[in-house]
Design a protein around this motif. Structure first.
Motif, PDB file in Angstrom:
ATOM      1  N   TYR A   1       7.455  51.300  12.435  1.00 44.28           N
ATOM      2  CA  TYR A   1       7.230  50.221  13.430  1.00 44.28           C
ATOM      3  C   TYR A   1       8.539  49.579  13.815  1.00 44.28           C
ATOM      4  O   TYR A   1       9.454  49.524  13.030  1.00 44.28           O
ATOM      5  CB  TYR A   1       6.294  49.151  12.847  1.00 44.28           C
TER       6      TYR A   1
ATOM      7  N   PRO B   1       0.087  53.406  -4.800  1.00 48.91           N
ATOM      8  CA  PRO B   1       0.182  51.997  -4.389  1.00 48.91           C
ATOM      9  C   PRO B   1      -0.616  51.740  -3.105  1.00 48.91           C
ATOM     10  O   PRO B   1      -0.945  52.670  -2.377  1.00 48.91           O
ATOM     11  CB  PRO B   1       1.680  51.796  -4.121  1.00 48.91           C
TER      12      PRO B   1
ATOM     13  N   GLY C   1      -1.356  46.359   4.730  1.00 47.17           N
ATOM     14  CA  GLY C   1      -1.989  46.205   3.426  1.00 47.17           C
ATOM     15  C   GLY C   1      -0.902  45.722   2.477  1.00 47.17           C
ATOM     16  O   GLY C   1      -0.499  44.566   2.494  1.00 47.17           O
TER      17      GLY C   1
ATOM     18  N   THR D   1       4.952  51.985   5.010  1.00 46.29           N
ATOM     19  CA  THR D   1       5.399  51.433   6.288  1.00 46.29           C
ATOM     20  C   THR D   1       6.917  51.258   6.295  1.00 46.29           C
ATOM     21  O   THR D   1       7.481  50.760   5.327  1.00 46.29           O
ATOM     22  CB  THR D   1       4.722  50.055   6.505  1.00 46.29           C
TER      23      THR D   1
ATOM     24  N   THR E   1      -3.519  49.354  -0.539  1.00 48.02           N
ATOM     25  CA  THR E   1      -4.853  48.766  -0.476  1.00 48.02           C
ATOM     26  C   THR E   1      -5.914  49.833  -0.194  1.00 48.02           C
ATOM     27  O   THR E   1      -5.598  50.926   0.300  1.00 48.02           O
ATOM     28  CB  THR E   1      -4.916  47.738   0.680  1.00 48.02           C
TER      29      THR E   1
ATOM     30  N   VAL F   1      -1.463  45.453  11.416  1.00 48.24           N
ATOM     31  CA  VAL F   1      -2.182  45.114  10.187  1.00 48.24           C
ATOM     32  C   VAL F   1      -1.463  45.779   9.025  1.00 48.24           C
ATOM     33  O   VAL F   1      -1.177  46.967   9.063  1.00 48.24           O
ATOM     34  CB  VAL F   1      -3.641  45.608  10.247  1.00 48.24           C
TER      35      VAL F   1
ATOM     36  N   SER G   1       3.183  49.838   1.555  1.00 45.15           N
ATOM     37  CA  SER G   1       3.755  50.912   0.738  1.00 45.15           C
ATOM     38  C   SER G   1       3.845  52.233   1.499  1.00 45.15           C
ATOM     39  O   SER G   1       4.231  53.253   0.931  1.00 45.15           O
ATOM     40  CB  SER G   1       2.960  51.095  -0.551  1.00 45.15           C
TER      41      SER G   1
HETATM   42  C1  LIG Z   1       5.685  55.098  -5.184  1.00 46.69           C
HETATM   43  C2  LIG Z   1       4.707  55.530  -4.133  1.00 46.69           C
HETATM   44  C3  LIG Z   1       3.890  56.614  -4.376  1.00 46.69           C
HETATM   45  C4  LIG Z   1       2.958  57.030  -3.412  1.00 46.69           C
HETATM   46  N1  LIG Z   1       2.159  58.111  -3.692  1.00 46.69           N
HETATM   47  C5  LIG Z   1       1.261  58.534  -2.782  1.00 46.69           C
HETATM   48  C6  LIG Z   1       0.418  59.656  -3.079  1.00 46.69           C
HETATM   49  O1  LIG Z   1       0.465  60.227  -4.152  1.00 46.69           O
HETATM   50  N2  LIG Z   1      -0.452  60.048  -2.133  1.00 46.69           N
HETATM   51  C7  LIG Z   1      -0.564  59.407  -0.913  1.00 46.69           C
HETATM   52  O2  LIG Z   1      -1.394  59.827  -0.109  1.00 46.69           O
HETATM   53  N3  LIG Z   1       0.217  58.344  -0.619  1.00 46.69           N
HETATM   54  C8  LIG Z   1       1.117  57.894  -1.511  1.00 46.69           C
HETATM   55  N4  LIG Z   1       1.927  56.824  -1.225  1.00 46.69           N
HETATM   56  C9  LIG Z   1       1.795  56.163   0.087  1.00 46.69           C
HETATM   57  C10 LIG Z   1       0.913  54.889   0.054  1.00 46.69           C
HETATM   58  O3  LIG Z   1       0.667  54.502  -1.253  1.00 46.69           O
HETATM   59  C11 LIG Z   1      -0.417  55.099   0.764  1.00 46.69           C
HETATM   60  O4  LIG Z   1      -0.229  55.545   2.071  1.00 46.69           O
HETATM   61  C12 LIG Z   1      -1.265  53.832   0.807  1.00 46.69           C
HETATM   62  O5  LIG Z   1      -2.562  54.132   1.276  1.00 46.69           O
HETATM   63  C13 LIG Z   1      -0.652  52.732   1.671  1.00 46.69           C
HETATM   64  O6  LIG Z   1      -1.367  51.539   1.452  1.00 46.69           O
HETATM   65  P1  LIG Z   1      -0.816  50.163   1.968  1.00 46.69           P
HETATM   66  O7  LIG Z   1      -1.913  49.163   1.834  1.00 46.69           O
HETATM   67  O8  LIG Z   1       0.453  49.818   1.291  1.00 46.69           O
HETATM   68  O9  LIG Z   1      -0.563  50.501   3.500  1.00 46.69           O
HETATM   69  P2  LIG Z   1       0.497  49.860   4.496  1.00 46.69           P
HETATM   70  O10 LIG Z   1       1.837  50.451   4.267  1.00 46.69           O
HETATM   71  O11 LIG Z   1       0.377  48.397   4.495  1.00 46.69           O
HETATM   72  O12 LIG Z   1      -0.079  50.437   5.872  1.00 46.69           O
HETATM   73  C14 LIG Z   1       0.000  51.821   6.137  1.00 46.69           C
HETATM   74  C15 LIG Z   1      -0.614  52.089   7.514  1.00 46.69           C
HETATM   75  O13 LIG Z   1      -1.999  51.780   7.491  1.00 46.69           O
HETATM   76  C16 LIG Z   1      -2.293  50.734   8.432  1.00 46.69           C
HETATM   77  N5  LIG Z   1      -3.275  49.868   7.786  1.00 46.69           N
HETATM   78  C17 LIG Z   1      -3.158  49.235   6.593  1.00 46.69           C
HETATM   79  N6  LIG Z   1      -4.303  48.589   6.313  1.00 46.69           N
HETATM   80  C18 LIG Z   1      -5.133  48.794   7.362  1.00 46.69           C
HETATM   81  C19 LIG Z   1      -6.461  48.369   7.668  1.00 46.69           C
HETATM   82  N7  LIG Z   1      -7.175  47.610   6.859  1.00 46.69           N
HETATM   83  N8  LIG Z   1      -7.004  48.782   8.836  1.00 46.69           N
HETATM   84  C20 LIG Z   1      -6.317  49.564   9.696  1.00 46.69           C
HETATM   85  N9  LIG Z   1      -5.055  49.987   9.464  1.00 46.69           N
HETATM   86  C21 LIG Z   1      -4.480  49.611   8.301  1.00 46.69           C
HETATM   87  C22 LIG Z   1      -0.987  50.051   8.710  1.00 46.69           C
HETATM   88  O14 LIG Z   1      -0.982  49.446   9.990  1.00 46.69           O
HETATM   89  C23 LIG Z   1      -0.009  51.217   8.606  1.00 46.69           C
HETATM   90  O15 LIG Z   1      -0.060  51.972   9.803  1.00 46.69           O
HETATM   91  C24 LIG Z   1       2.854  56.359  -2.174  1.00 46.69           C
HETATM   92  C25 LIG Z   1       3.673  55.244  -1.931  1.00 46.69           C
HETATM   93  C26 LIG Z   1       4.591  54.833  -2.904  1.00 46.69           C
HETATM   94  C27 LIG Z   1       5.453  53.627  -2.645  1.00 46.69           C
END
Ligand SMILES: Cc1cc2nc3c(=O)[nH]c(=O)nc-3n(C[C@H](O)[C@H](O)[C@H](O)COP(=O)(O)OP(=O)(O)OC[C@H]3O[C@@H](n4cnc5c(N)ncnc54)[C@H](O)[C@@H]3O)c2cc1C
Length: 341
Positions: free
Chosen positions: A341, A118, A53, A58, A120, A51, A56
């Motif tokens: 992954y 960034p 989001g 991964t 979901t 799954v 960001s």
């Molecule tokens: C520029 C930048 C700055 C960032 N700053 C921070 C920060 O300050 N603090 C911080 O904590 N993180 C930060 N991050 C990391 C990131 O933003 C977070 O981890 C965010 O929550 C990832 O969301 P996503 O939807 O892109 O997850 P994804 O990359 O799509 O997924 C991440 C993980 O969660 C799982 N997942 C996603 N959605 C679900 C769901 N609905 N149910 C079950 N599992 C799921 C996926 O399988 C994967 O294992 C940053 C990233 C970037 C690129």
């Protein structure tokens, strides 16, 4: 409506590190019904499941053989409101920053320090996102998820999420078993923001004159300013934010390192002393090195950038070279933050 399955999809637009990898099958879901159908299909076909989001956090180290479900389930509902608090249910596919901004502008406070992260809402509890002295576990009250074994919707409260630094039950007991469908938050209407993070306090004192307590909207704006200056936008330079967790070390190792490096950056933490991984990486000279086009960002050494859209394997080899060097130079083991992954 039947599911819109796509085959051999390039995942580059679905991950912020810009890694080109193929998904054998990909489907975008916009309701819990579609999600359940997709999960059922994967089980019938014996496909592995992932799954996503916004990708960001991964890293794809190779093509994904199986079904990638992209979660775009939307909706925000306020289900309880008093003069002091508001309680919300937010669907997992909502954009995190969009939620923070709309709540802060409505005068609902508690998320403002987490602006511009960034991703979901559904991914936020997975690693208990945190920034500027605040973690999502401080306002999250409940998580609803689809159990992949029973296909039932289940709810767990904050305590059962077992939150810790960049960690939760979704990376431990419920790993691979739960797809988060919505998250509940309780926000306040009149609390003061949490201001413990030095660079945030400094920025607020520059921005605001004559006021001793900044409003949450001012905190939101300051966080956005600092992040925009320090962190590269993935749309400009592909990255997944911090590539390593800040390591927690014993008081003994900290004292030893401090003798050699009086400028060592550290913070006290519940289980020991937290070191700034970015400081270690910069001190070890990594700001000036690049391997196969992969490098660290000039303003924030904790962020590995992939400007040439290299394969995930190249990014991971670069990260491994950093880990080995930091272990050799400081005796500290760095742990990779994004999911691989
Ligand atoms: C520029 C930048 C700055 C960032 N700053 C921070 C920060 O300050 N603090 C911080 O904590 N993180 C930060 N991050 C990391 C990131 O933003 C977070 O981890 C965010 O929550 C990832 O969301 P996503 O939807 O892109 O997850 P994804 O990359 O799509 O997924 C991440 C993980 O969660 C799982 N997942 C996603 N959605 C679900 C769901 N609905 N149910 C079950 N599992 C799921 C996926 O399988 C994967 O294992 C940053 C990233 C970037 C690129």
């Amino acid at each position: 409506m039947p599911l819109n399955l796509q085959y051999d999809v390039n995942l580059e637009p679905y991950n912020s590190l810009g890694v080109p990898a193929l998904a054998q099958v990909l489907v975008v879901v916009s309701s819990v019904t579609e999600l359940r159908e997709a999960v059922q299909l994967a089980s019938e076909k014996k496909w592995s499941l992932l799954v996503l989001g916004e990708g960001s956090n991964t890293v794809f180290k190779s093509d994904f053989v199986g079904l990638v479900i992209v979660n775009r389930i939307l909706g925000i509902t306020a289900f309880e409101e008093t003069d002091e608090i508001v309680s919300l249910t937010v669907a997992a596919g909502e954009n995190w920053h969009g939620l923070v901004e709309s709540c802060t502008r409505k005068g609902w406070y508690g998320l403002e320090n987490l602006a511009l992260i960034p991703g979901t809402v559904g991914a936020a509890p997975i690693q208990n996102i945190g920034a500027y002295g605040v973690e999502v576990c401080e306002t999250l009250t409940e998580v609803e998820y689809l159990d992949l074994e029973t296909l039932q919707l289940c709810s767990i409260d904050n305590f059962a999420c077992d939150f810790a630094y960049r960690d939760s039950v979704f990376k431990k007991g419920l790993a691979g078993r739960a797809v988060i469908t919505s998250v509940n938050f309780q926000l306040t209407k009149n609390a003061l923001s949490k201001l413990t993070y030095p660079s945030l306090v400094e920025r607020l004192s520059e921005n605001i004159t004559g006021s001793s307590s900044p409003t949450p909207l001012e905190v939101f704006a300051a966080v956005c300013e600092i992040r925009a200056e320090k962190l590269p936008l993935p749309s400009t330079i592909p990255n997944v934010g911090s590539f390593f967790k800040n390591p927690i070390v014993s008081a003994e190792l900290h004292a030893e390192l401090k003798k050699t490096y009086p400028d060592l950056v550290s913070f006290s933490a519940s289980q020991g002393i937290k070191l700034a991984a970015g400081w270690l990486i910069e001190k070890a000279g990594w700001k000036h090195k690049s391997i196969k086009g992969v490098r660290v960002h000039q303003s924030q050494a904790l962020v590995v950038v992939n400007p040439e859209h290299r394969a995930g394997q190249d990014v991971l080899e670069f990260a491994e070279a950093i880990r080995e060097d930091i272990s050799l130079k400081f005796g500290v083991k760095l742990e990779i933050e994004p999911r691989i992954y």
